[in-house]
Design a protein around this motif. Structure first.
Motif, PDB file in Angstrom:
ATOM      1  N   PRO A 143      23.145 -22.629 -45.205  1.00  0.00           N
ATOM      2  CA  PRO A 143      22.917 -21.786 -44.020  1.00  0.00           C
ATOM      3  C   PRO A 143      24.062 -20.799 -43.842  1.00  0.00           C
ATOM      4  O   PRO A 143      25.196 -21.055 -44.253  1.00  0.00           O
ATOM      5  N   TRP A 144      23.754 -19.660 -43.226  1.00  0.00           N
ATOM      6  CA  TRP A 144      24.774 -18.644 -43.003  1.00  0.00           C
ATOM      7  C   TRP A 144      25.653 -18.944 -41.801  1.00  0.00           C
ATOM      8  O   TRP A 144      26.764 -18.415 -41.690  1.00  0.00           O
ATOM      9  N   ASP A 145      25.172 -19.781 -40.867  1.00  0.00           N
ATOM     10  CA  ASP A 145      25.868 -19.967 -39.600  1.00  0.00           C
ATOM     11  C   ASP A 145      26.693 -21.249 -39.524  1.00  0.00           C
ATOM     12  O   ASP A 145      27.157 -21.617 -38.448  1.00  0.00           O
ATOM     13  N   LYS A 146      26.887 -21.930 -40.657  1.00  0.00           N
ATOM     14  CA  LYS A 146      27.676 -23.168 -40.661  1.00  0.00           C
ATOM     15  C   LYS A 146      28.645 -23.173 -41.840  1.00  0.00           C
ATOM     16  O   LYS A 146      28.336 -22.639 -42.891  1.00  0.00           O
ATOM     17  N   PRO A 147      29.821 -23.802 -41.659  1.00  0.00           N
ATOM     18  CA  PRO A 147      30.727 -23.944 -42.796  1.00  0.00           C
ATOM     19  C   PRO A 147      30.073 -24.781 -43.898  1.00  0.00           C
ATOM     20  O   PRO A 147      29.267 -25.674 -43.620  1.00  0.00           O
ATOM     21  N   GLY A 148      30.401 -24.488 -45.138  1.00  0.00           N
ATOM     22  CA  GLY A 148      29.818 -25.235 -46.235  1.00  0.00           C
ATOM     23  C   GLY A 148      30.708 -25.193 -47.471  1.00  0.00           C
ATOM     24  O   GLY A 148      31.417 -24.213 -47.706  1.00  0.00           O
ATOM     25  N   ARG A 149      30.653 -26.265 -48.251  1.00  0.00           N
ATOM     26  CA  ARG A 149      31.392 -26.307 -49.502  1.00  0.00           C
ATOM     27  C   ARG A 149      30.727 -25.375 -50.515  1.00  0.00           C
ATOM     28  O   ARG A 149      29.500 -25.400 -50.695  1.00  0.00           O
ATOM     29  N   ILE A 150      31.507 -24.546 -51.147  1.00  0.00           N
ATOM     30  CA  ILE A 150      31.012 -23.656 -52.185  1.00  0.00           C
ATOM     31  C   ILE A 150      31.875 -23.839 -53.432  1.00  0.00           C
ATOM     32  O   ILE A 150      32.846 -24.607 -53.427  1.00  0.00           O
ATOM     33  N   GLU A 151      31.530 -23.125 -54.486  1.00  0.00           N
ATOM     34  CA  GLU A 151      32.282 -23.263 -55.727  1.00  0.00           C
ATOM     35  C   GLU A 151      33.200 -22.074 -55.980  1.00  0.00           C
ATOM     36  O   GLU A 151      34.321 -22.240 -56.458  1.00  0.00           O
ATOM     37  N   VAL A 152      32.749 -20.863 -55.669  1.00  0.00           N
ATOM     38  CA  VAL A 152      33.535 -19.662 -55.944  1.00  0.00           C
ATOM     39  C   VAL A 152      33.791 -18.895 -54.646  1.00  0.00           C
ATOM     40  O   VAL A 152      32.850 -18.581 -53.911  1.00  0.00           O
ATOM     41  N   VAL A 153      35.062 -18.610 -54.390  1.00  0.00           N
ATOM     42  CA  VAL A 153      35.458 -17.795 -53.242  1.00  0.00           C
ATOM     43  C   VAL A 153      35.675 -16.370 -53.729  1.00  0.00           C
ATOM     44  O   VAL A 153      36.399 -16.138 -54.695  1.00  0.00           O
ATOM     45  N   SER A 154      35.053 -15.421 -53.067  1.00  0.00           N
ATOM     46  CA  SER A 154      35.176 -14.022 -53.471  1.00  0.00           C
ATOM     47  C   SER A 154      36.598 -13.514 -53.279  1.00  0.00           C
ATOM     48  O   SER A 154      37.243 -13.784 -52.257  1.00  0.00           O
TER      49      SER A 154
END
Length: 290
Positions: A157-168
């Motif tokens: 979701p766009w409106d909640k923090p979430g674990r991702i793999e790549v930070v821009s």
């Protein structure tokens, strides 16, 4: 005493955009013990001469040559000792609460090595690049075939923090302790791909990367001439560097198709660029008439 955060901005011929960026960052830093370092890669538009008097609190480093994005960022990181480092593109505008809230999140999540935010286009829509997956051979192949849902982690979701793999790299908050452990940006990447590589190394080092629903505006591509041969070459060269660095152990049957696909996409991009330039040469007034 070390600063809370060092904001590092690498610039190249984007004087007006950088001015707008610095104005937004200074507002966002109010009440925060932070510093701003601009590393200019030998701009020819007078960036340093024009902006240094307008922003006396900003430290400007004027390189004698264009040393690339990764190396210029590393210059500033090595010259600072803050608890956090924020890598920021010059073609961005930061909302006033974004930096403060990012720091608060990092303080509350000690395993977070990196954090990115919701990057908005000039039209105000969230950019898919705000959340990305590591381009493993399978994910990269899907993306090249046009199946981008996994690469852009579209399930989040766009409106909640979430674990991702790549930070821009356009907005990349980094914990200094994590950088000390996994190393700085790989300077084999002149431009593009260095954020993917660093994010991957953070994950392999046991750190977490996060997406936060905090906003910046990213005028994507404004600081890069994407119609040039050099852009095409550097972009796809970065893909090859990443693949060879992290997946060279894969079998011949898998590595050859991936590398062939990269070269194929690079060739297509060059053909599209040449076709567009030919069209503009034949009918130079067509775009202005539309």
């Amino acid at each position: 005493m070390a600063k809370k955060v060092s904001i590092v901005i690498v610039s190249y011929n984007v004087c007006h955009l950088l001015d707008e960026c610095l104005q937004s960052v200074k507002k966002a830093l109010q009440g925060i013990d932070g510093e701003i370092v601009v590393v200019d890669n030998r701009s020819t538009d007078g960036t340093v001469d024009i902006l240094q008097p307008l922003h006396p609190e900003v430290q400007f480093v004027a390189n004698a040559d264009n040393v690339g994005f990764a190396r210029a960022n590393n210059q500033a990181i090595r010259a600072t000792d803050s608890e956090y480092v924020l890598l920021l593109n010059p073609d961005t505008v930061v909302y006033e609460s974004t930096i403060r809230e990012t720091l608060r999140f990092m303080d509350e999540h000690p395993q977070a090595g990196g954090a990115g935010v919701r990057m908005l286009t000039r039209e105000g829509t969230p950019a898919p690049e705000s959340r990305r997956a590591v381009p493993t051979p399978w994910v990269a192949m899907l993306k090249m075939l046009g199946f981008t849902r996994r690469y852009y982690m579209s399930n989040l979701p766009w409106d909640k923090p979430g674990r991702i793999e790549v930070v821009s790299g356009a907005y990349c908050m980094l914990r200094r302790k994590a950088l000390d452990e996994v190393g700085l940006l790989d300077e084999d990447f002149f431009m593009y791909g260095e954020d993917i590589d660093l994010s991957y190394r953070l994950l392999k080092g046991g750190w977490q990367n996060w997406y936060l629903p905090l906003d910046i505006v990213h005028y994507k591509g404004e600081s890069t001439n994407k119609s040039s041969f050099r852009y095409v070459h550097v972009f796809y060269q970065a893909m090859l560097i990443f693949f060879r660095k992290h997946y060279s152990h894969l079998s011949f049957l898998l590595s050859i198709p991936i590398q062939t696909a990269i070269y194929f996409r690079a060739s297509l991009a060059l053909m599209e660029m040449m076709t567009d330039r030919l069209r503009q040469f034949v009918n130079p007034h067509k775009d202005s008439e539309q």
